[in-house]
Write a protein that holds these residues in place. Sequence first.
Motif, PDB file in Angstrom:
ATOM      1  N   SER A  20      66.229  48.167  48.320  1.00  9.38           N
ATOM      2  CA  SER A  20      67.330  48.739  47.536  1.00  9.38           C
ATOM      3  C   SER A  20      68.587  47.885  47.652  1.00  9.38           C
ATOM      4  O   SER A  20      69.353  47.780  46.687  1.00  9.38           O
ATOM      5  N   LEU A  21      68.807  47.239  48.794  1.00 10.65           N
ATOM      6  CA  LEU A  21      69.936  46.320  48.927  1.00 10.65           C
ATOM      7  C   LEU A  21      69.806  45.144  47.970  1.00 10.65           C
ATOM      8  O   LEU A  21      70.808  44.616  47.480  1.00 10.65           O
ATOM      9  N   ALA A  22      68.588  44.726  47.722  1.00  8.15           N
ATOM     10  CA  ALA A  22      68.331  43.588  46.838  1.00  8.15           C
ATOM     11  C   ALA A  22      68.083  44.024  45.395  1.00  8.15           C
ATOM     12  O   ALA A  22      67.802  43.191  44.539  1.00  8.15           O
ATOM     13  N   ASN A  23      68.185  45.317  45.128  1.00  4.02           N
ATOM     14  CA  ASN A  23      67.920  45.867  43.794  1.00  4.02           C
ATOM     15  C   ASN A  23      66.533  45.482  43.287  1.00  4.02           C
ATOM     16  O   ASN A  23      66.377  45.026  42.150  1.00  4.02           O
ATOM     17  N   MET A  24      65.543  45.644  44.149  1.00  6.21           N
ATOM     18  CA  MET A  24      64.156  45.338  43.796  1.00  6.21           C
ATOM     19  C   MET A  24      63.260  46.494  44.208  1.00  6.21           C
ATOM     20  O   MET A  24      63.642  47.307  45.037  1.00  6.21           O
ATOM     21  N   SER A  25      62.076  46.502  43.651  1.00  8.50           N
ATOM     22  CA  SER A  25      61.075  47.451  44.131  1.00  8.50           C
ATOM     23  C   SER A  25      60.585  46.964  45.496  1.00  8.50           C
ATOM     24  O   SER A  25      60.728  45.781  45.836  1.00  8.50           O
ATOM     25  N   GLY A  26      60.015  47.864  46.262  1.00 10.67           N
ATOM     26  CA  GLY A  26      59.505  47.496  47.571  1.00 10.67           C
ATOM     27  C   GLY A  26      58.441  46.410  47.484  1.00 10.67           C
ATOM     28  O   GLY A  26      58.423  45.464  48.266  1.00 10.67           O
ATOM     29  N   PHE A  27      57.556  46.532  46.501  1.00 15.04           N
ATOM     30  CA  PHE A  27      56.485  45.562  46.318  1.00 15.04           C
ATOM     31  C   PHE A  27      57.042  44.179  46.005  1.00 15.04           C
ATOM     32  O   PHE A  27      56.665  43.182  46.613  1.00 15.04           O
ATOM     33  N   HIS A  28      57.954  44.120  45.042  1.00 17.88           N
ATOM     34  CA  HIS A  28      58.522  42.834  44.633  1.00 17.88           C
ATOM     35  C   HIS A  28      59.357  42.225  45.764  1.00 17.88           C
ATOM     36  O   HIS A  28      59.295  41.022  46.015  1.00 17.88           O
ATOM     37  N   PHE A  29      60.130  43.065  46.458  1.00 20.08           N
ATOM     38  CA  PHE A  29      60.933  42.560  47.568  1.00 20.08           C
ATOM     39  C   PHE A  29      60.044  41.945  48.645  1.00 20.08           C
ATOM     40  O   PHE A  29      60.317  40.862  49.147  1.00 20.08           O
ATOM     41  N   HIS A  30      58.965  42.643  49.002  1.00 21.12           N
ATOM     42  CA  HIS A  30      58.048  42.151  50.022  1.00 21.12           C
ATOM     43  C   HIS A  30      57.481  40.792  49.616  1.00 21.12           C
ATOM     44  O   HIS A  30      57.437  39.863  50.423  1.00 21.12           O
ATOM     45  N   ARG A  31      57.055  40.673  48.362  1.00 25.03           N
ATOM     46  CA  ARG A  31      56.504  39.403  47.875  1.00 25.03           C
ATOM     47  C   ARG A  31      57.535  38.283  47.928  1.00 25.03           C
ATOM     48  O   ARG A  31      57.249  37.179  48.390  1.00 25.03           O
ATOM     49  N   MET A  32      58.743  38.563  47.454  1.00 22.04           N
ATOM     50  CA  MET A  32      59.783  37.537  47.418  1.00 22.04           C
ATOM     51  C   MET A  32      60.247  37.155  48.830  1.00 22.04           C
ATOM     52  O   MET A  32      60.474  35.990  49.123  1.00 22.04           O
ATOM     53  N   PHE A  33      60.388  38.143  49.700  1.00 23.16           N
ATOM     54  CA  PHE A  33      60.808  37.881  51.075  1.00 23.16           C
ATOM     55  C   PHE A  33      59.804  36.967  51.755  1.00 23.16           C
ATOM     56  O   PHE A  33      60.169  35.982  52.392  1.00 23.16           O
ATOM     57  N   ARG A  34      58.541  37.295  51.597  1.00 24.28           N
ATOM     58  CA  ARG A  34      57.480  36.494  52.227  1.00 24.28           C
ATOM     59  C   ARG A  34      57.451  35.082  51.655  1.00 24.28           C
ATOM     60  O   ARG A  34      57.239  34.108  52.385  1.00 24.28           O
ATOM     61  N   LEU A  35      57.675  34.957  50.368  1.00 21.32           N
ATOM     62  CA  LEU A  35      57.689  33.650  49.727  1.00 21.32           C
ATOM     63  C   LEU A  35      58.847  32.798  50.247  1.00 21.32           C
ATOM     64  O   LEU A  35      58.674  31.623  50.571  1.00 21.32           O
ATOM     65  N   VAL A  36      60.032  33.393  50.377  1.00 24.27           N
ATOM     66  CA  VAL A  36      61.228  32.658  50.790  1.00 24.27           C
ATOM     67  C   VAL A  36      61.250  32.399  52.292  1.00 24.27           C
ATOM     68  O   VAL A  36      61.563  31.289  52.739  1.00 24.27           O
ATOM     69  N   ARG A  37      60.945  33.417  53.098  1.00 27.65           N
ATOM     70  CA  ARG A  37      61.064  33.295  54.560  1.00 27.65           C
ATOM     71  C   ARG A  37      59.789  32.856  55.254  1.00 27.65           C
ATOM     72  O   ARG A  37      59.812  32.495  56.424  1.00 27.65           O
ATOM     73  N   GLY A  38      58.658  32.952  54.581  1.00 30.36           N
ATOM     74  CA  GLY A  38      57.404  32.519  55.189  1.00 30.36           C
ATOM     75  C   GLY A  38      56.716  33.568  56.038  1.00 30.36           C
ATOM     76  O   GLY A  38      55.701  33.279  56.674  1.00 30.36           O
ATOM     77  N   CYS A  39      57.272  34.774  56.092  1.00 31.69           N
ATOM     78  CA  CYS A  39      56.655  35.875  56.830  1.00 31.69           C
ATOM     79  C   CYS A  39      57.117  37.184  56.196  1.00 31.69           C
ATOM     80  O   CYS A  39      58.128  37.224  55.515  1.00 31.69           O
ATOM     81  N   PRO A  40      56.373  38.262  56.420  1.00 28.45           N
ATOM     82  CA  PRO A  40      56.766  39.551  55.848  1.00 28.45           C
ATOM     83  C   PRO A  40      58.042  40.090  56.501  1.00 28.45           C
ATOM     84  O   PRO A  40      58.394  39.694  57.628  1.00 28.45           O
ATOM     85  N   PRO A  41      58.736  40.993  55.822  1.00 29.85           N
ATOM     86  CA  PRO A  41      59.980  41.548  56.366  1.00 29.85           C
ATOM     87  C   PRO A  41      59.816  42.163  57.757  1.00 29.85           C
ATOM     88  O   PRO A  41      60.679  41.983  58.614  1.00 29.85           O
ATOM     89  N   HIS A  42      58.729  42.872  57.987  1.00 32.19           N
ATOM     90  CA  HIS A  42      58.521  43.509  59.285  1.00 32.19           C
ATOM     91  C   HIS A  42      58.478  42.480  60.402  1.00 32.19           C
ATOM     92  O   HIS A  42      59.073  42.670  61.468  1.00 32.19           O
ATOM     93  N   SER A  43      57.792  41.384  60.174  1.00 29.34           N
ATOM     94  CA  SER A  43      57.719  40.316  61.184  1.00 29.34           C
ATOM     95  C   SER A  43      59.090  39.702  61.431  1.00 29.34           C
ATOM     96  O   SER A  43      59.442  39.392  62.565  1.00 29.34           O
TER      97      SER A  43
END
Length: 62
Positions: A20-43
């Motif tokens: 919600s901070l990024a104005n994205m759905s949870g699914f899309h945020f997870h995909r983009m976060f993993r793509l940019v940072r190289g690991c899932p948000p939880h990690s």
Amino acid sequence: MDDYIEAYLATPIHLTDLASLANMSGFHFHRMFRLVRGCPPHSWVTTRRVCRARELLCSVST
């Protein structure tokens, strides 16, 4: 995003909160976060918590 994570490390941080901070759905945020940072948000959050704990332990023992 990093400021929010750092500020709330001691509390539960949910994927929906970050998305919600990024104005994205949870699914899309997870995909983009993993793509940019190289690991899932939880990690990422878990790694930050371990680093913070290490910093606190080092500051107490000196």
